[in-house]
Design a protein around this motif. Structure first.
Motif, PDB file in Angstrom:
ATOM      1  N   PRO A   1      19.392 -18.732  90.639  1.00  0.00           N
ATOM      2  CA  PRO A   1      20.499 -17.871  91.095  1.00  0.00           C
ATOM      3  C   PRO A   1      21.456 -18.571  92.033  1.00  0.00           C
ATOM      4  N   ASP A   2      21.017 -19.608  92.710  1.00  0.00           N
ATOM      5  CA  ASP A   2      21.899 -20.309  93.642  1.00  0.00           C
ATOM      6  C   ASP A   2      22.932 -21.167  92.915  1.00  0.00           C
ATOM      7  N   ARG A   3      22.648 -21.554  91.680  1.00  0.00           N
ATOM      8  CA  ARG A   3      23.570 -22.400  90.919  1.00  0.00           C
ATOM      9  C   ARG A   3      24.197 -21.679  89.738  1.00  0.00           C
ATOM     10  N   SER A   4      23.918 -20.383  89.592  1.00  0.00           N
ATOM     11  CA  SER A   4      24.482 -19.595  88.510  1.00  0.00           C
ATOM     12  C   SER A   4      25.489 -18.596  89.089  1.00  0.00           C
ATOM     13  N   TYR A   5      26.590 -18.409  88.396  1.00  0.00           N
ATOM     14  CA  TYR A   5      27.634 -17.534  88.919  1.00  0.00           C
ATOM     15  C   TYR A   5      28.555 -17.094  87.779  1.00  0.00           C
ATOM     16  N   ALA A   6      29.235 -15.967  88.007  1.00  0.00           N
ATOM     17  CA  ALA A   6      30.209 -15.450  87.053  1.00  0.00           C
ATOM     18  C   ALA A   6      31.579 -16.033  87.379  1.00  0.00           C
ATOM     19  N   VAL A   7      32.204 -16.633  86.392  1.00  0.00           N
ATOM     20  CA  VAL A   7      33.523 -17.227  86.592  1.00  0.00           C
ATOM     21  C   VAL A   7      34.603 -16.160  86.549  1.00  0.00           C
ATOM     22  N   SER A   8      34.549 -15.286  85.561  1.00  0.00           N
ATOM     23  CA  SER A   8      35.558 -14.235  85.430  1.00  0.00           C
ATOM     24  C   SER A   8      34.960 -13.048  84.702  1.00  0.00           C
ATOM     25  N   LYS A   9      35.528 -11.864  84.997  1.00  0.00           N
ATOM     26  CA  LYS A   9      35.133 -10.625  84.337  1.00  0.00           C
ATOM     27  C   LYS A   9      36.400  -9.867  83.954  1.00  0.00           C
ATOM     28  N   GLN A  10      36.524  -9.561  82.693  1.00  0.00           N
ATOM     29  CA  GLN A  10      37.657  -8.784  82.200  1.00  0.00           C
ATOM     30  C   GLN A  10      37.117  -7.470  81.638  1.00  0.00           C
ATOM     31  N   ARG A  11      37.686  -6.360  82.118  1.00  0.00           N
ATOM     32  CA  ARG A  11      37.221  -5.041  81.697  1.00  0.00           C
ATOM     33  C   ARG A  11      38.411  -4.179  81.311  1.00  0.00           C
TER      34      ARG A  11
ATOM     35  N   TYR B   1      30.317 -16.761  82.242  1.00  0.00           N
ATOM     36  CA  TYR B   1      29.202 -16.952  83.180  1.00  0.00           C
ATOM     37  C   TYR B   1      28.651 -18.365  83.043  1.00  0.00           C
ATOM     38  N   VAL B   2      28.419 -19.003  84.178  1.00  0.00           N
ATOM     39  CA  VAL B   2      27.806 -20.337  84.215  1.00  0.00           C
ATOM     40  C   VAL B   2      26.350 -20.171  84.634  1.00  0.00           C
ATOM     41  N   GLY B   3      25.451 -20.500  83.722  1.00  0.00           N
ATOM     42  CA  GLY B   3      24.022 -20.377  83.992  1.00  0.00           C
ATOM     43  C   GLY B   3      23.379 -21.742  84.146  1.00  0.00           C
ATOM     44  N   ALA B   4      22.636 -21.911  85.224  1.00  0.00           N
ATOM     45  CA  ALA B   4      21.918 -23.169  85.485  1.00  0.00           C
ATOM     46  C   ALA B   4      20.446 -22.842  85.693  1.00  0.00           C
ATOM     47  N   GLY B   5      19.592 -23.639  85.095  1.00  0.00           N
ATOM     48  CA  GLY B   5      18.161 -23.381  85.214  1.00  0.00           C
ATOM     49  C   GLY B   5      17.337 -24.602  84.864  1.00  0.00           C
ATOM     50  N   THR B   6      16.040 -24.448  84.946  1.00  0.00           N
ATOM     51  CA  THR B   6      15.107 -25.542  84.684  1.00  0.00           C
ATOM     52  C   THR B   6      14.071 -25.099  83.656  1.00  0.00           C
ATOM     53  N   VAL B   7      13.542 -26.087  82.950  1.00  0.00           N
ATOM     54  CA  VAL B   7      12.459 -25.879  81.990  1.00  0.00           C
ATOM     55  C   VAL B   7      11.424 -26.974  82.236  1.00  0.00           C
ATOM     56  N   ASP B   8      10.183 -26.564  82.422  1.00  0.00           N
ATOM     57  CA  ASP B   8       9.098 -27.518  82.652  1.00  0.00           C
ATOM     58  C   ASP B   8       8.370 -27.806  81.345  1.00  0.00           C
ATOM     59  N   ALA B   9       7.955 -29.060  81.190  1.00  0.00           N
ATOM     60  CA  ALA B   9       7.120 -29.472  80.068  1.00  0.00           C
ATOM     61  C   ALA B   9       5.750 -29.860  80.620  1.00  0.00           C
ATOM     62  N   TYR B  10       4.694 -29.344  79.992  1.00  0.00           N
ATOM     63  CA  TYR B  10       3.344 -29.518  80.540  1.00  0.00           C
ATOM     64  C   TYR B  10       2.352 -29.836  79.429  1.00  0.00           C
ATOM     65  N   VAL B  11       1.211 -30.356  79.861  1.00  0.00           N
ATOM     66  CA  VAL B  11       0.081 -30.604  78.967  1.00  0.00           C
ATOM     67  C   VAL B  11      -1.074 -29.745  79.463  1.00  0.00           C
ATOM     68  N   ASP B  12      -1.612 -28.919  78.586  1.00  0.00           N
ATOM     69  CA  ASP B  12      -2.678 -27.986  78.961  1.00  0.00           C
ATOM     70  C   ASP B  12      -4.019 -28.714  78.886  1.00  0.00           C
ATOM     71  N   LEU B  13      -4.500 -29.144  80.039  1.00  0.00           N
ATOM     72  CA  LEU B  13      -5.773 -29.852  80.088  1.00  0.00           C
ATOM     73  C   LEU B  13      -6.952 -28.900  79.942  1.00  0.00           C
ATOM     74  N   GLY B  14      -6.732 -27.616  80.075  1.00  0.00           N
ATOM     75  CA  GLY B  14      -7.821 -26.655  79.912  1.00  0.00           C
ATOM     76  C   GLY B  14      -8.280 -26.505  78.478  1.00  0.00           C
TER      77      GLY B  14
ATOM     78  N   ALA C   1      22.004 -16.780  78.844  1.00  0.00           N
ATOM     79  CA  ALA C   1      21.902 -18.098  79.468  1.00  0.00           C
ATOM     80  C   ALA C   1      20.481 -18.641  79.357  1.00  0.00           C
ATOM     81  N   VAL C   2      19.483 -17.785  79.616  1.00  0.00           N
ATOM     82  CA  VAL C   2      18.081 -18.212  79.491  1.00  0.00           C
ATOM     83  C   VAL C   2      17.766 -18.609  78.051  1.00  0.00           C
ATOM     84  N   LYS C   3      18.286 -17.846  77.099  1.00  0.00           N
ATOM     85  CA  LYS C   3      18.040 -18.159  75.690  1.00  0.00           C
ATOM     86  C   LYS C   3      18.626 -19.508  75.313  1.00  0.00           C
TER      87      LYS C   3
END
Length: 233
Positions: A156-166, A111-124, A190-192
């Motif tokens: 989900p638009d950039r993540s997909y399963a390449v192959s599945k063997q069962r 599985y190819v997983g693509a995602g984003t992670v934001d870095a922020y500063v909590d001004l509160g 993938a998220v981890k």
């Protein structure tokens, strides 16, 4: 004068031909004919689909019958999203069964997983003593908390399963039951991995530099000549 009559004998009635017994088609022949007929209809449909003007003859239609989205809650945010990182990971997840070969019981998903992670500063989290301004309002000192990382968001638009063997048992199980969670395990992995990659990157340092530049430009536009931003909370 006497006349002689010639009697002609009638031809014997034609005998009906004997009928030969009807031979029934064996079962394997019927199955073969059925398979050939299905393949013929299938390839005929393909040929009709590619002809001009008949492409939509066997096309499918999509109907969205989803209900309206409901607003469940509202959360006020006081953080400044200063940087965002794009990550991609290849997950190779294999599950084996004890004492059974993979061909019988087991799965392997690539599985190819693509995602984003934001870095922020909590001004509160700023307190009264974290912002200091001199009496002339020309100098300002700000003490901010260190930048933090948000939760990884899988695209989900950039993540997909390449192959599945069962294995054989897994394939038979899929025939009798739906498994909507078949890709959830690789998605969690993938998220981890994306989150771990974000921690090892320089994303938080980039966020602090961008926050400093934003506050420096904002306060200078308000008339401050000396602006100092530190991090340490």
């Amino acid at each position: 004068m006497t006349t002689s009559r010639k009697e002609t004998s009638a031809p014997p009635p034609a005998q009906s031909p004997t009928r030969s017994p009807v031979r029934r088609m064996p079962g394997w022949a019927k199955a073969l004919v059925a398979v050939v007929a299905v393949l013929a209809v299938f390839f005929a449909g393909l040929r009709l689909a590619v002809l001009p003007g008949l492409r939509d003859l066997f096309g499918e239609e999509t109907h969205d019958r989803s209900g309206p989205a409901l607003l469940k809650s509202v959360q006020d945010l006081s953080r400044y999203d200063a940087a965002s990182g794009n990550f991609q990971v290849v997950v190779d997840l294999e599950k084996d069964a004890k004492f059974l070969p993979d061909a019988v019981r087991g799965t392997r998903t690539l599985y190819v997983g693509a995602g984003t992670v934001d870095a922020y500063v909590d001004l509160g989290r700023l307190g009264k003593g974290d912002v200091k301004v001199d009496s002339d309002r020309t100098s300002a000192t700000l003490r901010l908390p260190h930048a933090a990382l948000g939760k990884p968001a899988l695209d989900p638009d950039r993540s997909y399963a390449v192959s599945k063997q069962r294995g054989l048992f897994d394939r038979l199980g899929d025939l009798f039951s739906d498994n909507p969670n078949s890709e959830r395990a690789v998605q969690k992995l993938a998220v981890k991995h994306i989150g771990e990659a974000a921690k090892e990157s320089e994303l938080t340092g980039r966020a602090e530099d961008n926050t400093t530049a934003m506050l420096d430009g904002l306060l200078h536009s308000l008339g401050f000549e000396d602006v100092k931003v530190t991090y340490g909370k």
